[in-house]
Design a protein around this motif. Structure first.
Motif, mmCIF file in Angstrom:
data_model
loop_
_atom_site.group_PDB
_atom_site.id
_atom_site.type_symbol
_atom_site.label_atom_id
_atom_site.label_comp_id
_atom_site.label_asym_id
_atom_site.label_seq_id
_atom_site.Cartn_x
_atom_site.Cartn_y
_atom_site.Cartn_z
ATOM 1 N N TRP B 27 0.942 -1.028 0.026
ATOM 2 C CA TRP B 27 -0.056 -0.136 0.144
ATOM 3 C C TRP B 27 0.889 1.380 -0.154
ATOM 4 C CZ3 TRP B 27 -3.682 1.485 4.672
ATOM 5 C CH2 TRP B 27 -4.462 2.489 4.335
ATOM 6 N N ALA B 28 1.841 1.419 0.950
ATOM 7 C CA ALA B 28 2.574 2.521 1.309
ATOM 8 C C ALA B 28 3.686 2.563 0.097
ATOM 9 C CB ALA B 28 3.103 2.635 2.482
ATOM 10 N N ILE B 29 4.466 1.784 -0.240
ATOM 11 C CA ILE B 29 5.620 1.774 -0.837
ATOM 12 C C ILE B 29 5.630 1.451 -2.405
ATOM 13 C CG2 ILE B 29 8.187 1.004 -1.125
ATOM 14 C CD1 ILE B 29 7.711 1.925 1.407
ATOM 15 N N VAL B 30 4.634 0.403 -2.869
ATOM 16 C CA VAL B 30 4.624 0.041 -4.078
ATOM 17 C C VAL B 30 3.400 0.561 -4.870
ATOM 18 C CG1 VAL B 30 3.959 -2.039 -5.393
ATOM 19 C CG2 VAL B 30 5.363 -2.345 -3.654
ATOM 20 N N MET B 31 2.240 0.854 -4.348
ATOM 21 C CA MET B 31 1.338 1.316 -5.145
ATOM 22 C C MET B 31 1.297 2.726 -5.938
ATOM 23 S SD MET B 31 -1.203 -0.640 -5.586
ATOM 24 C CE MET B 31 -0.508 -1.980 -5.879
ATOM 25 N N PRO B 32 2.096 3.557 -5.097
ATOM 26 C CA PRO B 32 2.367 4.879 -5.636
ATOM 27 C C PRO B 32 2.741 4.929 -7.123
ATOM 28 C CG PRO B 32 2.743 5.231 -3.365
ATOM 29 C CD PRO B 32 2.683 3.711 -3.790
ATOM 30 N N PHE B 33 3.577 3.956 -7.113
ATOM 31 C CA PHE B 33 4.377 3.757 -8.496
ATOM 32 C C PHE B 33 3.516 3.072 -9.515
ATOM 33 C CE2 PHE B 33 7.918 5.758 -6.965
ATOM 34 C CZ PHE B 33 8.126 5.562 -5.442
ATOM 35 N N VAL B 34 2.285 2.542 -9.199
ATOM 36 C CA VAL B 34 1.706 1.662 -10.042
ATOM 37 C C VAL B 34 0.830 2.516 -10.748
ATOM 38 C CG1 VAL B 34 -0.160 -0.049 -10.135
ATOM 39 C CG2 VAL B 34 1.932 -0.382 -8.712
ATOM 40 N N ASP B 35 0.432 2.234 -12.195
ATOM 41 C CA ASP B 35 -0.238 3.120 -12.930
ATOM 42 C C ASP B 35 -2.018 3.071 -12.391
ATOM 43 O OD1 ASP B 35 -2.031 2.660 -16.224
ATOM 44 O OD2 ASP B 35 -0.940 4.379 -15.225
ATOM 45 N N GLU B 36 -2.531 4.325 -12.383
ATOM 46 C CA GLU B 36 -3.840 4.612 -11.545
ATOM 47 C C GLU B 36 -4.720 3.529 -12.047
ATOM 48 O OE1 GLU B 36 -5.117 5.974 -8.997
ATOM 49 O OE2 GLU B 36 -3.223 6.688 -8.283
ATOM 50 N N THR B 37 -4.880 3.147 -13.413
ATOM 51 C CA THR B 37 -6.004 2.362 -13.831
ATOM 52 C C THR B 37 -5.703 0.962 -13.561
ATOM 53 O OG1 THR B 37 -4.788 2.238 -15.989
ATOM 54 C CG2 THR B 37 -6.314 4.062 -15.514
ATOM 55 N N TYR B 38 -4.628 0.409 -12.866
ATOM 56 C CA TYR B 38 -4.357 -0.923 -12.799
ATOM 57 C C TYR B 38 -5.504 -1.454 -11.667
ATOM 58 C CZ TYR B 38 -1.398 -5.184 -12.371
ATOM 59 O OH TYR B 38 -0.876 -6.315 -12.530
ATOM 60 N N PHE B 39 -5.834 -2.586 -11.871
ATOM 61 C CA PHE B 39 -7.127 -3.349 -11.033
ATOM 62 C C PHE B 39 -6.593 -3.331 -9.454
ATOM 63 C CE2 PHE B 39 -5.701 -7.459 -9.842
ATOM 64 C CZ PHE B 39 -4.638 -7.766 -10.560
ATOM 65 N N LEU B 40 -5.617 -3.473 -9.165
ATOM 66 C CA LEU B 40 -4.994 -3.602 -7.656
ATOM 67 C C LEU B 40 -5.516 -2.366 -6.925
ATOM 68 C CD1 LEU B 40 -1.536 -5.327 -7.156
ATOM 69 C CD2 LEU B 40 -3.743 -6.071 -6.505
ATOM 70 N N HIS B 41 -5.497 -1.109 -7.512
ATOM 71 C CA HIS B 41 -6.044 0.001 -6.530
ATOM 72 C C HIS B 41 -7.253 -0.201 -5.903
ATOM 73 C CE1 HIS B 41 -2.608 2.722 -7.297
ATOM 74 N NE2 HIS B 41 -2.415 2.275 -8.417
ATOM 75 N N ALA B 42 -8.068 -1.234 -6.543
ATOM 76 C CA ALA B 42 -9.243 -1.028 -6.012
ATOM 77 C C ALA B 42 -9.228 -1.870 -4.573
ATOM 78 C CB ALA B 42 -10.480 -2.027 -7.039
ATOM 79 N N TYR B 43 -8.196 -2.530 -4.230
ATOM 80 C CA TYR B 43 -8.032 -3.196 -3.075
ATOM 81 C C TYR B 43 -7.386 -2.494 -1.926
ATOM 82 C CZ TYR B 43 -9.222 -7.504 -5.837
ATOM 83 O OH TYR B 43 -9.870 -8.338 -6.460
ATOM 84 N N PHE B 44 -7.211 -1.089 -2.131
ATOM 85 C CA PHE B 44 -6.541 -0.446 -1.117
ATOM 86 C C PHE B 44 -7.292 0.830 -1.001
ATOM 87 C CE2 PHE B 44 -2.601 -2.788 -0.517
ATOM 88 C CZ PHE B 44 -2.418 -3.416 -2.250
ATOM 89 N N PRO B 45 -7.514 1.442 0.206
ATOM 90 C CA PRO B 45 -8.118 2.463 0.542
ATOM 91 C C PRO B 45 -7.224 3.693 0.025
ATOM 92 C CG PRO B 45 -7.868 1.417 2.425
ATOM 93 C CD PRO B 45 -7.056 0.678 1.504
ATOM 94 N N PRO B 46 -7.606 4.952 -0.067
ATOM 95 C CA PRO B 46 -6.921 6.084 -0.784
ATOM 96 C C PRO B 46 -5.664 6.196 0.247
ATOM 97 C CG PRO B 46 -9.133 6.823 -0.478
ATOM 98 C CD PRO B 46 -9.291 5.294 0.265
ATOM 99 N N ARG B 47 -4.649 6.786 -0.507
ATOM 100 C CA ARG B 47 -3.225 6.617 0.206
ATOM 101 C C ARG B 47 -3.061 7.309 1.444
ATOM 102 N NH1 ARG B 47 0.262 8.541 -4.730
ATOM 103 N NH2 ARG B 47 -1.110 7.298 -6.103
ATOM 104 N N GLU B 48 -3.747 8.506 1.638
ATOM 105 C CA GLU B 48 -3.581 9.187 2.874
ATOM 106 C C GLU B 48 -4.035 8.388 3.886
ATOM 107 O OE1 GLU B 48 -5.422 10.242 -0.353
ATOM 108 O OE2 GLU B 48 -6.953 10.619 1.322
ATOM 109 N N TYR B 49 -4.604 7.359 4.016
ATOM 110 C CA TYR B 49 -5.191 6.552 5.152
ATOM 111 C C TYR B 49 -3.868 5.725 5.567
ATOM 112 C CZ TYR B 49 -9.879 7.834 4.960
ATOM 113 O OH TYR B 49 -10.991 8.714 4.879
ATOM 114 N N ALA B 50 -2.726 5.522 4.645
ATOM 115 C CA ALA B 50 -1.654 4.636 4.926
ATOM 116 C C ALA B 50 -0.767 5.566 6.031
ATOM 117 C CB ALA B 50 -0.819 4.587 3.849
ATOM 118 N N ILE B 51 -1.088 6.889 5.958
ATOM 119 C CA ILE B 51 -0.420 7.675 7.244
ATOM 120 C C ILE B 51 -1.322 7.886 8.423
ATOM 121 C CG2 ILE B 51 0.779 9.890 7.716
ATOM 122 C CD1 ILE B 51 1.717 10.003 4.922
#
Lengths: 93, 85
Positions: B27-51
């Motif tokens: 969530w915190a390290i990998v997802m920011p570098f993954v293209d926004e349209t990739y399906f995996l993003h649906a499994y993670f809440p918005p990034r701010e919540y990681a902090i």
């Protein structure tokens, strides 16, 4: 150098590098995502990883704790030997 | 070997901590570098919540621990005063 001094030194150096990158004191430009999100999230990631490692370590050792039946048997024999010895010397057990 | 129930608790702690670590690292390290349209993003809440989530947990945990500590200190001081009186 004592362990405490060594730990404090390493922590101080890491903290300095981290804040230098975070507040952009160095003439280094990092990619936008790294600067905006990865750097601020790193301390929290270290904290979460440390918590997960601690919990996992405890869980692993609870899982693989050996009961040592040989030591148990040996201890039982020693207890009965000690009891017999003390009874022969007049103690009531 | 440790008793059956102990083994289950240990195994649960181990798997839980592994899952938490892998999920949070993704969530915190990998997802920011993954293209926004990739399906995996649906499994993670918005990034701010990681902090926000570790921050809230830390504040809450510290509050609980320090409140407990302060109550113990107050109680032990009352005991000392009662004994001295």
């Amino acid at each position: 150098m004592t362990r405490a001094t060594e730990a404090a030194t390493i922590f101080g150096i890491t903290a300095t590098i981290y804040f230098a990158l975070l507040f952009q004191w160095l003439p280094v430009t990092l990619p936008k995502t790294v600067q905006e999100f990865t750097l601020p999230v790193l301390p929290w990631w270290v904290l979460v990883s440390f918590g997960a490692y601690s919990l996992g370590n405890i869980g692993y050792h609870v899982l693989t704790f050996r009961d040592c039946p040989e030591a148990f048997d040996e201890l039982q024999i020693q207890i009965s030997q000690a009891q017999a010895d003390l009874r022969s010397k007049g103690m009531t057990i | 070997m440790a008793s059956g129930q102990d083994k289950i608790v240990g195994a649960f702690l181990l798997t839980f901590s592994t899952v938490v670590f892998v999920y949070y690292t993704l969530w915190a390290i990998v997802m920011p570098f993954v293209d926004e349209t990739y399906f995996l993003h649906a499994y993670f809440p918005p990034r701010e919540y990681a902090i926000r989530i570790p921050c809230v947990l830390l504040v809450f945990g510290l509050t609980v621990i320090l409140t407990f500590l302060s109550m113990v200190m107050i109680k032990s001081k009352k005991k000392v005063e009662k004994k001295a009186a």
